[in-house]
Design a protein around this motif. Sequence first.
Motif, PDB file in Angstrom:
ATOM      1  N   HIS A 197      32.493  23.062 -38.664  1.00 50.27           N
ATOM      2  CA  HIS A 197      31.197  23.727 -38.611  1.00 50.27           C
ATOM      3  C   HIS A 197      31.153  24.625 -37.372  1.00 50.27           C
ATOM      4  N   PRO A 198      30.604  25.850 -37.498  1.00 49.79           N
ATOM      5  CA  PRO A 198      30.552  26.755 -36.338  1.00 49.79           C
ATOM      6  C   PRO A 198      29.916  26.134 -35.093  1.00 49.79           C
ATOM      7  N   ARG A 199      28.942  25.256 -35.271  1.00 51.02           N
ATOM      8  CA  ARG A 199      28.291  24.641 -34.116  1.00 51.02           C
ATOM      9  C   ARG A 199      29.285  23.832 -33.278  1.00 51.02           C
ATOM     10  N   GLN A 200      30.308  23.301 -33.929  1.00 52.55           N
ATOM     11  CA  GLN A 200      31.328  22.528 -33.221  1.00 52.55           C
ATOM     12  C   GLN A 200      32.138  23.427 -32.297  1.00 52.55           C
TER      13      GLN A 200
ATOM     14  N   PHE B 207      30.991  26.553 -31.048  1.00 52.19           N
ATOM     15  CA  PHE B 207      30.184  27.263 -30.065  1.00 52.19           C
ATOM     16  C   PHE B 207      29.574  26.361 -29.001  1.00 52.19           C
ATOM     17  N   ASP B 208      29.290  25.119 -29.337  1.00 49.05           N
ATOM     18  CA  ASP B 208      28.648  24.215 -28.380  1.00 49.05           C
ATOM     19  C   ASP B 208      29.579  23.048 -28.085  1.00 49.05           C
ATOM     20  N   LYS B 209      30.373  23.200 -27.020  1.00 49.13           N
ATOM     21  CA  LYS B 209      31.368  22.185 -26.667  1.00 49.13           C
ATOM     22  C   LYS B 209      30.729  20.900 -26.165  1.00 49.13           C
TER      23      LYS B 209
ATOM     24  N   ASN C 176      28.230  19.392 -27.585  1.00 49.37           N
ATOM     25  CA  ASN C 176      27.718  18.604 -28.707  1.00 49.37           C
ATOM     26  C   ASN C 176      28.670  17.466 -29.050  1.00 49.37           C
TER      27      ASN C 176
ATOM     28  N   ILE D 156      30.479  16.948 -34.991  1.00 44.80           N
ATOM     29  CA  ILE D 156      29.595  17.181 -36.127  1.00 44.80           C
ATOM     30  C   ILE D 156      29.869  16.152 -37.217  1.00 44.80           C
TER      31      ILE D 156
ATOM     32  N   TYR E 289      29.199  15.219 -41.288  1.00 44.02           N
ATOM     33  CA  TYR E 289      29.045  16.003 -42.508  1.00 44.02           C
ATOM     34  C   TYR E 289      28.499  15.161 -43.665  1.00 44.02           C
TER      35      TYR E 289
ATOM     36  N   LYS F  45      28.849  36.939 -34.547  1.00 41.93           N
ATOM     37  CA  LYS F  45      27.451  36.569 -34.300  1.00 41.93           C
ATOM     38  C   LYS F  45      26.570  36.690 -35.548  1.00 41.93           C
TER      39      LYS F  45
ATOM     40  N   THR G 108      20.637  21.457 -43.735  1.00 43.29           N
ATOM     41  CA  THR G 108      19.975  20.979 -42.518  1.00 43.29           C
ATOM     42  C   THR G 108      18.883  19.974 -42.852  1.00 43.29           C
TER      43      THR G 108
END
Length: 288
Positions: free
Chosen positions: A61-64, A66-68, A70, A73, A75, A135, A169
Amino acid sequence: METIYLEHSNTGLSFIESQPCVFALGFFDGVHFGHQRLIQTAKRISEEKGVPLAVMTFYPHPRQVFDKNNAPIKYLTPLHRKQEVLRNMGVDKLFIVKFDPNFAKLSPEDFVEQYLIYYGCIHVVAGYDYTYGYKGHGNIETLKKSGQGRFEVTVVNKISYNKEKIGSTQIRQLVSEGEMEIIPKHLGSYYKVNGYIARSHLLKNDMQELVIKIDADYLVPQEGHYQIQLNVHNILYHGTIQKISIRDNYTLLYAYIYEDFNLSIGSLVDVKWLKSIYVPGMENINVV
């Protein structure tokens, strides 16, 4: 179904002999009603055109990426489960693109050229809110412009329940909060995870205890008691989840089964979560 793993690099793309395909685009976590309509639409178009149906998705997932800071993730459908569901829906090709910093920097124009055109796309099916490229600057309108004279674009509109968009979500929130009985309104079925039996023994009150080991990538609900249905070798059993133990590399589910149960350690099992419940007396059972 053919599964093709792609990784973007500065040295060029993987060479794969391409053929004309209809492409369904999305992350598809949960493969909920919106995803199902999208893939069914793409399947119908592929059959009309007489070409294979390809799904292009991304992992992780992109959030994984971009946000180290976190936590890892979780699923609704880890990759192996997603592959199984898509195969059963009649997908011919599954492209899994590794989502990493190199891929995230790709411009919308380069994504179209290097991933859609390069791999044989003649028709794209995507959700109304699909974004792509650096982006998320690419959207349905830019996709239509890029496709002019090269590929067609079909847009699948929003599907709602109780006036809210059905989306991954919202479903993740329902699972996290233990609202399992509502999930079929979004998924079309109860939430399911699969794993294998790690331990089994008879309790003093004649119930059977199972310890089920599942992939750590699965999202599981908050602590509580849950009514469940197990499928083991196509035989259904009923019981409750008493405890959920999340470890670094796996999750353990402690289940109590009401029917006679005599299966060996290592048997594969599907766990269907039906609803959150309170079971009087269960709090007195010693779970180790």
